[in-house]
Design a protein around this motif. Sequence first.
Motif, short mmCIF file in Angstrom:
data_model
loop_
_atom_site.label_atom_id
_atom_site.label_comp_id
_atom_site.label_asym_id
_atom_site.label_seq_id
_atom_site.Cartn_x
_atom_site.Cartn_y
_atom_site.Cartn_z
N ASP A 76 -22.67 37.22 0.29
CA ASP A 76 -22.85 37.60 -1.14
C ASP A 76 -24.22 36.98 -1.38
O ASP A 76 -25.07 37.30 -1.03
CB ASP A 76 -21.67 37.17 -2.13
CG ASP A 76 -21.93 37.90 -3.63
OD1 ASP A 76 -22.82 38.63 -3.71
OD2 ASP A 76 -21.19 37.69 -4.46
N ASP A 77 -24.05 35.95 -2.30
CA ASP A 77 -25.22 35.03 -2.43
C ASP A 77 -25.30 34.05 -1.23
O ASP A 77 -26.26 33.55 -0.70
CB ASP A 77 -25.11 34.03 -3.53
CG ASP A 77 -25.19 34.86 -4.95
OD1 ASP A 77 -25.79 35.96 -4.81
OD2 ASP A 77 -24.66 34.45 -6.00
N GLU A 78 -24.12 33.78 -0.44
CA GLU A 78 -24.14 33.10 0.77
C GLU A 78 -23.05 33.49 1.64
O GLU A 78 -22.07 34.45 1.07
CB GLU A 78 -23.87 31.49 0.24
CG GLU A 78 -22.52 31.43 -0.40
CD GLU A 78 -22.31 29.87 -0.84
OE1 GLU A 78 -21.11 29.25 -0.56
OE2 GLU A 78 -23.24 29.38 -1.58
N VAL A 79 -22.90 33.28 2.71
CA VAL A 79 -21.86 33.63 3.74
C VAL A 79 -20.59 32.96 3.35
O VAL A 79 -20.72 31.70 3.30
CB VAL A 79 -22.31 33.29 4.99
CG1 VAL A 79 -21.23 33.71 6.24
CG2 VAL A 79 -23.72 34.27 5.60
N GLU A 80 -19.54 33.55 3.49
CA GLU A 80 -18.16 33.20 3.02
C GLU A 80 -17.36 33.46 4.22
O GLU A 80 -17.28 34.67 4.60
CB GLU A 80 -17.59 33.69 1.65
CG GLU A 80 -16.48 33.02 1.25
CD GLU A 80 -16.06 33.60 -0.03
OE1 GLU A 80 -15.33 34.60 -0.33
OE2 GLU A 80 -16.55 33.08 -1.11
N TRP A 81 -16.73 32.59 4.74
CA TRP A 81 -15.50 32.87 5.96
C TRP A 81 -14.21 32.63 5.54
O TRP A 81 -13.98 31.72 4.54
CB TRP A 81 -15.98 32.20 7.06
CG TRP A 81 -17.14 32.16 7.76
CD1 TRP A 81 -18.23 31.69 7.70
CD2 TRP A 81 -17.21 33.35 8.72
NE1 TRP A 81 -19.13 32.25 8.51
CE2 TRP A 81 -18.63 33.18 9.19
CE3 TRP A 81 -16.52 34.11 9.72
CZ2 TRP A 81 -19.23 33.89 10.17
CZ3 TRP A 81 -16.91 35.01 10.46
CH2 TRP A 81 -18.34 34.83 10.93
N TYR A 169 -9.89 29.57 2.87
CA TYR A 169 -11.37 29.93 3.11
C TYR A 169 -11.63 28.71 4.44
O TYR A 169 -11.36 27.72 4.32
CB TYR A 169 -12.30 29.76 1.93
CG TYR A 169 -12.01 30.45 1.01
CD1 TYR A 169 -12.71 31.75 1.00
CD2 TYR A 169 -11.18 30.44 -0.26
CE1 TYR A 169 -12.36 33.09 0.48
CE2 TYR A 169 -10.86 31.38 -1.09
CZ TYR A 169 -11.58 32.94 -0.83
OH TYR A 169 -11.05 33.91 -1.86
N VAL A 170 -12.66 29.10 5.26
CA VAL A 170 -12.79 28.29 6.44
C VAL A 170 -14.53 28.09 6.43
O VAL A 170 -15.20 28.76 5.75
CB VAL A 170 -12.46 28.94 7.67
CG1 VAL A 170 -10.77 28.83 7.64
CG2 VAL A 170 -12.70 30.30 7.85
N GLU A 171 -14.86 27.32 7.24
CA GLU A 171 -16.16 27.19 7.64
C GLU A 171 -16.40 27.51 9.09
O GLU A 171 -15.47 27.39 9.82
CB GLU A 171 -16.52 25.44 7.49
CG GLU A 171 -16.28 25.13 6.03
CD GLU A 171 -17.25 25.68 5.05
OE1 GLU A 171 -18.56 26.05 5.43
OE2 GLU A 171 -16.84 25.92 3.91
N GLU A 172 -17.70 28.15 9.24
CA GLU A 172 -17.96 28.80 10.47
C GLU A 172 -17.80 27.49 11.83
O GLU A 172 -17.40 27.72 12.80
CB GLU A 172 -19.51 28.94 10.44
CG GLU A 172 -19.90 29.76 11.65
CD GLU A 172 -21.14 30.55 11.69
OE1 GLU A 172 -21.67 31.09 12.57
OE2 GLU A 172 -21.81 30.41 10.42
N TYR A 173 -18.17 26.26 11.41
CA TYR A 173 -18.29 25.07 12.13
C TYR A 173 -16.89 24.69 12.86
O TYR A 173 -16.61 24.25 13.62
CB TYR A 173 -19.10 23.90 12.04
CG TYR A 173 -18.19 23.03 10.66
CD1 TYR A 173 -17.15 22.29 10.99
CD2 TYR A 173 -18.56 23.18 9.56
CE1 TYR A 173 -16.59 21.73 9.90
CE2 TYR A 173 -17.80 22.84 8.29
CZ TYR A 173 -16.91 21.79 8.64
OH TYR A 173 -16.15 21.28 7.82
N GLU A 174 -15.69 25.31 12.08
CA GLU A 174 -14.57 25.18 12.62
C GLU A 174 -14.08 25.84 13.88
O GLU A 174 -13.11 25.64 14.50
CB GLU A 174 -13.43 25.26 11.39
CG GLU A 174 -13.68 24.41 10.21
CD GLU A 174 -12.90 24.90 9.28
OE1 GLU A 174 -11.50 24.37 9.29
OE2 GLU A 174 -13.18 25.47 8.19
#
Length: 183
Positions: A76-81, A169-174
């Motif tokens: 959306d405004d930022e990437v959300e995982w 919700y998770v972060e890509e770096y995980e």
Amino acid sequence: MGFFDRFKKKKEEPAQIDPLHDLRLDKMKVGYLVDYSAKTWEVVGFNLYEFGPRDTAEEWSLRADGALCFLERYEDDEVEWSFCKKIRIAAIEENVTKHIQQFDEPPRKITYQGTTFTLDEEDGGRYLEGGRPPGQEFLAWTFIDDEEEQFVTIEQWGENDFEAAAGFYVEEYEFTNILPGVR
């Protein structure tokens, strides 16, 4: 190389993986492997959700130790995982399907495993299995907890077909050690 060799058809070489470009979470394909939460997951499916002409979410089906989970990327405004798994809709304390059928919308709050979730988003769109048209229409409602870390999603496929998923919700770096599969 002789004169006539120039006219021979060149053999097509198989597509090569560019490790700096292709081995990224958002570039995974079926068969890829990725480490998350002390497990190695295999990508066993890829799907798209279209919510409008330029509004999509990508979903990778991941399997490890017999468990099937879903990794979703939405921008959306930022990437959300997010990371989730299917749950039985009956595991939600409220009778959500009856409420939707009676009022054409879900209740504002639901309870799952002792946590209260509040309705946050309502979406309608098309689900494209394998990322290919024509797709199937659906409605979806996303409920989030007070900390906005966990969610429950309810999807309606047709008049009486409902599914639910719970996740966080998770972060890509995980996600690490992304490798192409052997398929």
